[in-house]
Design a protein around this motif. Structure first.
Motif, mmCIF file in Angstrom:
data_model
loop_
_atom_site.group_PDB
_atom_site.id
_atom_site.type_symbol
_atom_site.label_atom_id
_atom_site.label_comp_id
_atom_site.label_asym_id
_atom_site.label_seq_id
_atom_site.Cartn_x
_atom_site.Cartn_y
_atom_site.Cartn_z
ATOM 1 N N GLY A 1 0.976 -1.130 -0.062
ATOM 2 C CA GLY A 1 -0.161 0.144 -0.014
ATOM 3 C C GLY A 1 0.870 1.374 -0.186
ATOM 4 N N GLN A 2 2.002 1.114 0.800
ATOM 5 C CA GLN A 2 2.777 2.357 0.767
ATOM 6 C C GLN A 2 3.304 2.683 -0.642
ATOM 7 O OE1 GLN A 2 5.615 1.395 4.016
ATOM 8 N NE2 GLN A 2 4.131 1.699 5.486
ATOM 9 N N LEU A 3 3.777 1.636 -1.442
ATOM 10 C CA LEU A 3 4.447 1.752 -2.674
ATOM 11 C C LEU A 3 3.404 2.238 -3.644
ATOM 12 C CD1 LEU A 3 6.935 -1.216 -3.306
ATOM 13 C CD2 LEU A 3 7.210 1.393 -3.649
ATOM 14 N N GLY A 4 2.013 1.792 -3.511
ATOM 15 C CA GLY A 4 0.963 1.855 -4.437
ATOM 16 C C GLY A 4 0.533 3.359 -4.551
ATOM 17 N N THR A 5 0.792 4.274 -3.442
ATOM 18 C CA THR A 5 0.508 5.624 -3.226
ATOM 19 C C THR A 5 1.450 6.553 -4.149
ATOM 20 O OG1 THR A 5 1.828 5.935 -1.200
ATOM 21 C CG2 THR A 5 -0.575 5.308 -1.054
ATOM 22 N N ASN A 6 2.528 6.001 -4.405
ATOM 23 C CA ASN A 6 3.585 6.935 -5.192
ATOM 24 C C ASN A 6 3.113 6.708 -6.523
ATOM 25 O OD1 ASN A 6 5.643 8.083 -6.486
ATOM 26 N ND2 ASN A 6 7.126 7.064 -5.010
ATOM 27 N N LYS A 7 2.191 8.016 -7.098
ATOM 28 C CA LYS A 7 1.778 7.868 -8.513
ATOM 29 C C LYS A 7 2.940 8.260 -9.476
ATOM 30 C CE LYS A 7 -1.996 7.029 -6.920
ATOM 31 N NZ LYS A 7 -2.461 5.726 -6.843
ATOM 32 N N MET A 8 4.176 8.688 -9.027
ATOM 33 C CA MET A 8 5.409 8.912 -9.953
ATOM 34 C C MET A 8 5.962 7.759 -10.483
ATOM 35 S SD MET A 8 5.202 12.111 -10.285
ATOM 36 C CE MET A 8 7.059 12.442 -10.884
ATOM 37 N N MET A 9 5.595 6.732 -9.863
ATOM 38 C CA MET A 9 6.183 5.422 -10.067
ATOM 39 C C MET A 9 5.583 4.733 -11.034
ATOM 40 S SD MET A 9 7.917 4.001 -6.686
ATOM 41 C CE MET A 9 8.725 2.477 -7.379
ATOM 42 N N THR A 10 6.028 4.178 -12.078
ATOM 43 C CA THR A 10 4.986 3.076 -13.003
ATOM 44 C C THR A 10 4.609 1.839 -12.299
ATOM 45 O OG1 THR A 10 6.871 2.143 -14.090
ATOM 46 C CG2 THR A 10 6.301 4.025 -15.120
ATOM 47 N N ALA A 11 3.885 1.130 -12.773
ATOM 48 C CA ALA A 11 3.549 -0.217 -12.277
ATOM 49 C C ALA A 11 4.517 -0.975 -12.264
ATOM 50 C CB ALA A 11 2.306 -0.608 -13.083
ATOM 51 N N SER A 12 5.347 -1.147 -13.194
ATOM 52 C CA SER A 12 6.569 -2.139 -13.241
ATOM 53 C C SER A 12 7.515 -1.552 -12.325
ATOM 54 C CB SER A 12 7.214 -2.024 -14.763
ATOM 55 O OG SER A 12 7.661 -0.677 -15.256
ATOM 56 N N GLU A 13 7.723 -0.299 -12.130
ATOM 57 C CA GLU A 13 8.959 0.216 -11.307
ATOM 58 C C GLU A 13 8.226 -0.243 -9.866
ATOM 59 O OE1 GLU A 13 10.650 4.407 -13.382
ATOM 60 O OE2 GLU A 13 8.820 4.374 -12.270
#
Length: 212
Positions: free
Chosen positions: A140-152
């Motif tokens: 969830g913490q990673l999923g909130t970072n909209k600057m990262m693509t799904a693969s990143e």
């Protein structure tokens, strides 16, 4: 008559004619004296990331445990049935393993499921979802970072998960004790399926390409 997969029978025939024929004496010795590997590898059960292939291991050279997304739980001597913990216990207490490698890989299906907010169980038992819940709030913490693509996000979580599993591994009292005594080393690694590259975790927790 039988319905055993023919490609497996063909593979065994190739094994007997090739590797077994070349290493017959060694394999027979292993059968007689038992196994004495120095390294345990905890890897994903993904068919594309076989540790024996990646590290070119021969018979008896690596004690391999594979599970979904190469996760390690915390030490929980609660009377439950813990397959991963049982293998760790045997590797350390029974085989005197000197190294434990936790190896993740790219394009991991378990990690992808953990990051997917629309994940739906494959079955009502949802063993995968319960297993991946070991990652806690990390997806969830990673999923909130909209600057990262799904693969990143996926690559990042694959590597963060390795660090998380190492942290969990160190909750086993004998792991922590042997590490402190210099008798056991714990390592992290990440394998890129598409390129064959291996990245290893340095002392700071960063993943680097090793030099040969």
């Amino acid at each position: 008559m039988h319905n055993f997969p023919q490609h497996l029978l063909d593979g065994h025939a190739n094994f007997m004619a090739g590797r077994y024929a070349r290493e017959k004496e060694r394999i027979r010795d292993l059968a007689e004296i038992g196994q004495t590997p120095s390294t345990m590898i905890i890897a994903c059960c993904d068919s594309r990331a076989a540790p024996e292939m990646i590290f070119d291991c021969g018979p008896g050279e690596a004690f391999v445990l594979r599970n979904v997304a190469n996760l390690v739980p915390t030490y929980q001597p609660d009377g439950g049935q813990h397959g991963t913990s049982a293998a760790i216990e045997f590797a350390i207490k029974g085989l005197n393993i000197a190294n434990i490698v936790i190896m993740g890989h790219g394009r991991c299906g378990g990690i992808k499921a953990a990051l997917n907010p629309d994940y739906s169980p494959l079955d009502e038992g949802d063993f995968i979802g319960k297993w991946m819940s070991m990652l806690g709030e990390l997806p969830g913490q990673l999923g909130t970072n909209k600057m990262m693509t799904a693969s990143e996000q996926q690559t990042a979580l694959e590597r963060i998960s390795i660090r998380n599993s190492i942290r969990n591994l160190r909750t086993f009292p004998y792991v922590a004790a042997l590490e402190a005594e210099g008798k056991l080393a714990v390592h992290g690694a990440w394998f890129d399926i598409s390129t064959g590259e291996l990245w290893i975790m340095d002392q700071s927790g960063d993943f680097i390409r090793p030099t040969f």
